[in-house]
Each structure stands twice: as structure tokens, then as C-alpha cells.
Design a protein around this motif. Structure first.
Motif, PDB file in Angstrom:
ATOM      1  N   PRO A   1      25.142  68.318  38.885  1.00  0.00           N
ATOM      2  CA  PRO A   1      25.648  67.876  37.381  1.00  0.00           C
ATOM      3  C   PRO A   1      24.946  68.474  36.058  1.00  0.00           C
ATOM      4  O   PRO A   1      25.628  69.092  35.222  1.00  0.00           O
ATOM      5  CB  PRO A   1      25.173  66.444  37.208  1.00  0.00           C
ATOM      6  N   ARG A   2      23.594  69.128  36.212  1.00  0.00           N
ATOM      7  CA  ARG A   2      23.015  69.916  35.234  1.00  0.00           C
ATOM      8  C   ARG A   2      23.739  71.375  35.205  1.00  0.00           C
ATOM      9  O   ARG A   2      24.057  71.920  34.082  1.00  0.00           O
ATOM     10  CB  ARG A   2      21.648  70.035  35.632  1.00  0.00           C
TER      11      ARG A   2
ATOM     12  N   ILE B   1      31.680  62.571  32.391  1.00  0.00           N
ATOM     13  CA  ILE B   1      31.648  62.859  33.797  1.00  0.00           C
ATOM     14  C   ILE B   1      30.476  63.469  34.687  1.00  0.00           C
ATOM     15  O   ILE B   1      30.041  62.964  35.727  1.00  0.00           O
ATOM     16  CB  ILE B   1      32.666  64.200  34.080  1.00  0.00           C
ATOM     17  N   CYS B   2      29.654  64.245  33.915  1.00  0.00           N
ATOM     18  CA  CYS B   2      28.296  64.476  34.435  1.00  0.00           C
ATOM     19  C   CYS B   2      27.301  63.270  34.672  1.00  0.00           C
ATOM     20  O   CYS B   2      26.472  63.056  35.864  1.00  0.00           O
ATOM     21  CB  CYS B   2      27.513  65.518  33.778  1.00  0.00           C
ATOM     22  N   GLU B   3      27.472  62.565  33.729  1.00  0.00           N
ATOM     23  CA  GLU B   3      26.610  61.237  33.754  1.00  0.00           C
ATOM     24  C   GLU B   3      27.150  60.221  34.916  1.00  0.00           C
ATOM     25  O   GLU B   3      26.343  59.687  35.740  1.00  0.00           O
ATOM     26  CB  GLU B   3      26.592  60.334  32.440  1.00  0.00           C
ATOM     27  N   VAL B   4      28.498  60.201  35.092  1.00  0.00           N
ATOM     28  CA  VAL B   4      28.955  59.501  36.255  1.00  0.00           C
ATOM     29  C   VAL B   4      28.435  60.138  37.452  1.00  0.00           C
ATOM     30  O   VAL B   4      28.033  59.538  38.562  1.00  0.00           O
ATOM     31  CB  VAL B   4      30.503  59.349  36.153  1.00  0.00           C
ATOM     32  N   LEU B   5      28.629  61.427  37.662  1.00  0.00           N
ATOM     33  CA  LEU B   5      28.311  62.128  38.875  1.00  0.00           C
ATOM     34  C   LEU B   5      26.817  62.115  39.217  1.00  0.00           C
ATOM     35  O   LEU B   5      26.255  61.943  40.164  1.00  0.00           O
ATOM     36  CB  LEU B   5      28.469  63.536  38.358  1.00  0.00           C
ATOM     37  N   ASN B   6      25.831  61.954  38.155  1.00  0.00           N
ATOM     38  CA  ASN B   6      24.445  61.543  38.424  1.00  0.00           C
ATOM     39  C   ASN B   6      24.273  60.184  39.060  1.00  0.00           C
ATOM     40  O   ASN B   6      23.358  60.218  40.080  1.00  0.00           O
ATOM     41  CB  ASN B   6      23.431  61.564  36.962  1.00  0.00           C
ATOM     42  N   PHE B   7      25.091  59.415  38.605  1.00  0.00           N
ATOM     43  CA  PHE B   7      24.944  57.946  39.211  1.00  0.00           C
ATOM     44  C   PHE B   7      25.322  57.878  40.564  1.00  0.00           C
ATOM     45  O   PHE B   7      24.681  57.272  41.603  1.00  0.00           O
ATOM     46  CB  PHE B   7      25.558  57.093  38.365  1.00  0.00           C
TER      47      PHE B   7
ATOM     48  N   ARG C   1      17.553  64.008  32.125  1.00  0.00           N
ATOM     49  CA  ARG C   1      16.734  65.018  32.344  1.00  0.00           C
ATOM     50  C   ARG C   1      15.647  64.452  33.488  1.00  0.00           C
ATOM     51  O   ARG C   1      15.171  65.221  34.285  1.00  0.00           O
ATOM     52  CB  ARG C   1      15.745  64.979  31.233  1.00  0.00           C
ATOM     53  N   LEU C   2      15.675  63.186  33.778  1.00  0.00           N
ATOM     54  CA  LEU C   2      15.119  62.525  34.984  1.00  0.00           C
ATOM     55  C   LEU C   2      15.649  62.813  36.194  1.00  0.00           C
ATOM     56  O   LEU C   2      15.102  63.176  37.266  1.00  0.00           O
ATOM     57  CB  LEU C   2      15.086  60.882  34.711  1.00  0.00           C
ATOM     58  N   HIS C   3      16.982  63.148  36.203  1.00  0.00           N
ATOM     59  CA  HIS C   3      17.868  63.642  37.426  1.00  0.00           C
ATOM     60  C   HIS C   3      17.364  65.079  37.637  1.00  0.00           C
ATOM     61  O   HIS C   3      17.133  65.340  38.765  1.00  0.00           O
ATOM     62  CB  HIS C   3      19.373  63.417  37.259  1.00  0.00           C
ATOM     63  N   TYR C   4      17.503  65.873  36.842  1.00  0.00           N
ATOM     64  CA  TYR C   4      17.740  67.416  36.952  1.00  0.00           C
ATOM     65  C   TYR C   4      16.196  67.979  37.011  1.00  0.00           C
ATOM     66  O   TYR C   4      15.953  69.157  37.335  1.00  0.00           O
ATOM     67  CB  TYR C   4      18.859  68.198  36.237  1.00  0.00           C
TER      68      TYR C   4
ATOM     69  N   LEU D   1      25.256  54.163  31.985  1.00  0.00           N
ATOM     70  CA  LEU D   1      26.468  54.130  32.203  1.00  0.00           C
ATOM     71  C   LEU D   1      27.251  53.210  31.330  1.00  0.00           C
ATOM     72  O   LEU D   1      28.209  53.351  30.661  1.00  0.00           O
ATOM     73  CB  LEU D   1      27.051  54.419  33.593  1.00  0.00           C
ATOM     74  N   ILE D   2      26.655  51.887  31.569  1.00  0.00           N
ATOM     75  CA  ILE D   2      27.019  50.591  30.876  1.00  0.00           C
ATOM     76  C   ILE D   2      26.970  50.913  29.497  1.00  0.00           C
ATOM     77  O   ILE D   2      27.874  50.575  28.643  1.00  0.00           O
ATOM     78  CB  ILE D   2      26.466  49.432  31.367  1.00  0.00           C
ATOM     79  N   TYR D   3      25.964  51.273  28.801  1.00  0.00           N
ATOM     80  CA  TYR D   3      26.009  51.644  27.520  1.00  0.00           C
ATOM     81  C   TYR D   3      26.915  52.613  26.934  1.00  0.00           C
ATOM     82  O   TYR D   3      27.418  52.335  26.163  1.00  0.00           O
ATOM     83  CB  TYR D   3      24.532  52.205  27.211  1.00  0.00           C
TER      84      TYR D   3
END
Length: 307
Positions: A126-127, A182-188, A25-28, A286-288
Motif C-alpha cells: 500500500p505504501r 483505497i490504500c487505507e482499506v488495503l492496509n486493513f 506508518r505503523l503498517h509500512y 477506517l470507521i473514522y
């Protein structure tokens, strides 16, 4: 000011059913709101005034302003250093010798509002993908369990149905989870890519911009070279070329004031810290996520071996 930011208040709406996590949510949400608000701010002349005002003899001021805004202005980087009150220095616009003094042209300010809006669109991608892939599945499964008017007996029965569904379909949702990953990786990738993109946009100045500003505040006044004045100069020069009566080209040097850069320099200081914090949080997330997947796989294999 409310009229400027009123158009983005719709983005503050909270979803009744959460289908992602706080970092997502911080991203989108947070970043998109910040970027759109900044994009609107730099186009609001009622708060900043004209984006450029130039002074020159024999050329109409309106023509000079338009010309310098379109064809860019420049500063002399080696004239930015000087002792306050002793050296004749005015934001790097002192007299210079053609071919000897380095000239740095500034063209980015025409594109700041467009770039900020484009970045907001990228952060929302990504959202959009996740909402499309998710297809309202979680909202359908919740079955109004978050509704306060639903009775406890109804909630208990629906909770039982929900537990039965996950128990039955536990191993059939791997692709669903993989798409969220995949969306989390795309955010990064997007937030790190944006840092490099803004570094390119500002001629290699953004990568160290925030740290340079912090270092600047800790220096002695007579030794300071303001990084904000270097990247976002408030006073620049512009050369207007005009054909004279005999057909020869006449050069008119003008002094230009860029009030818009007072806002731009603060915007990019904030974005530097925000993007750095966001990239760190995204990396930790991502690490988590990968650690959770590895632990789950090991636990699953251990249980299978024991059986």
C-alpha cells in the motif's frame, strides 16, 4: 547484534514531508521493520546455533540433521499432558504405537524466515501504491515551508499561494483522496489477511496463540499444557529409513532438539499481539474515515439546500 539489524536502520529514516497518517506508518514502517528484523534474527546462527541437532545410533549426525531438517520432525500431542516429576513425558516425544497414537509433523520451521520476509513485502505494497499515485504532489505544494532557513516573508507568500491553490482546486482532488482511502482499506485487508494466513501456516494454531499463552501463565503448574511447546516444540522425533544388508528397510528413531523454536515461539507471541492491535487501530481509522466522509456529504448537501 548491530550487524544483524544494521541493514534495516535505513527504514527508520523520517520523511521530511508527511503524505500519510500515523496508522499508515505503523503498517509500512514499524511492521515492515519488525518483520525484516525477525527474518534476519532466525537466520543468524551465531546467536541461536544450529537450527536442529539430532541424536541417533549408526547414522552420521550431520546426515541425520540434514535429513530431519528437510523431511520434518514430529511429536505425539497426547503425550504433552502429564504431571511434572511423575509422568514420563518429554515434550511429546515418548514412545508411541504406530497407527494408534496421533502423530503431528512440524514442517513450518524451514519457511519461517521466508514467510516473515514475504509478509514484510505485503505490508509495504500500500505504501508503494500510494507513493506512486501521490507522485510527490504534497512535497511540491509545501515549497520548502518546513525549511528553517526560509524567511518569514517568503513563507507567508508561499502559504498564500498554497491557500489559493486549495481554494481554487477544492473539488478537483476527490480522486486523489479516494486513492488514499483505497490504500487505507488495503492496509486493513492485509493485516487481517495476514492473521488468517499465519493461522493456516501454523496449522490453525495462530488465531488463539496469544490468548492461549496468557491463559497458560495463569494456570496451576501441574495443570499447564504449554501452547508454545505444542506449536513450537523444542524436542521432537525423527525417523530415518535406511536399506539394510539384505535390502529390507530399517527404521532409526532419532531425538532432535530445535533451538530455533526458542526464538520462534517468542516472535509469534509478539506478532499475535502486534497484529491484533494493528488490525483494531486500522479498523478504527477506517470507521473514522467513513464517518468523516458521511458527515462531509451531509454537510455539503445541507449547505446546497440552504443556498
Amino acid at each position: 547484534m548491530f550487524d544483524v539489524f544494521g541493514s534495516v536502520k535505513g527504514l527508520l529514516k523520517l520523511d521530511s514531508v508527511c503524505i500519510d497518517n500515523n496508522v499508515f506508518r505503523l503498517h509500512y514502517k514499524a511492521t515492515v521493520i519488525i518483520l525484516i528484523a525477525f527474518s534476519l534474527l532466525v537466520t543468524s546462527r551465531q546467536y541461536i546455533g544450529d537450527p536442529i541437532d539430532c541424536i541417533v545410533d549408526e547414522i552420521p549426525l550431520a546426515v541425520m540433521d540434514t535429513y530431519c531438517w528437510i523431511y520434518s520432525t514430529f511429536t505425539i500431542p497426547n503425550r504433552l499432558v502429564g504431571r511434572v516429576g511423575k509422568d514420563v513425558v518429554q515434550a511429546g516425544v515418548a514412545s508411541h504405537v504406530d497407527g494408534q497414537d496421533e502423530v503431528k509433523y512440524h514442517k513450518y520451521y524451514q519457511w519461517v524466515c521466508f514467510v516473515l520476509f514475504f509478509q514484510a513485502i505485503l505490508f509495504y505494497v500500500p505504501r508503494y501504491l500510494w507513493k506512486t499515485w501521490e507522485g510527490g504532489r504534497i512535497k511540491m505544494l509545501v515549497l520548502d515551508l518546513n525549511c528553517p532557513v526560509v524567511g518569514d516573508e517568503c513563507k507567508d507568500s508561499r502559504k498564500k499561494l498554497l491557500v489559493d491553490y486549495f481554494h481554487t482546486n477544492l473539488h478537483t482532488q476527490n480522486f486523489y483522496a479516494f486513492r488514499f482511502f483505497i490504500c487505507e482499506v488495503l492496509n486493513f485487508i492485509i493485516v487481517v489477511g495476514q492473521i488468517f494466513f499465519m493461522d493456516f501456516f501454523l496449522d490453525g494454531e495462530f488465531s488463539t496463540y496469544g490468548s492461549d499463552v496468557v491463559s497458560f501463565t495463569e494456570m496451576e503448574p501441574e495443570e499447564r499444557v504449554d501452547p508454545m511447546a505444542r506449536v513450537f516444540p523444542k524436542v521432537t522425533k525423527c525417523t530415518f529409513h535406511k536399506y539394510g544388508p539384505s535390502g529390507t528397510v530399517q527404521k532409526f528413531d532419532g531425538l532432535c532438539v530445535l533451538p530455533l523454536n526458542i526464538v520462534n515461539e517468542k516472535i509469534y507471541v509478539f506478532l499475535w499481539f502486534w497484529f491484533m492491535i494493528l488490525s483494531i487501530l486500522s479498523g478504527i481509522s477506517l470507521i473514522y474515515r467513513m464517518a468523516a466522509l458521511v458527515v462531509f456529504q451531509n454537510r455539503f448537501q445541507t449547505n446546497a439546500t440552504e443556498i
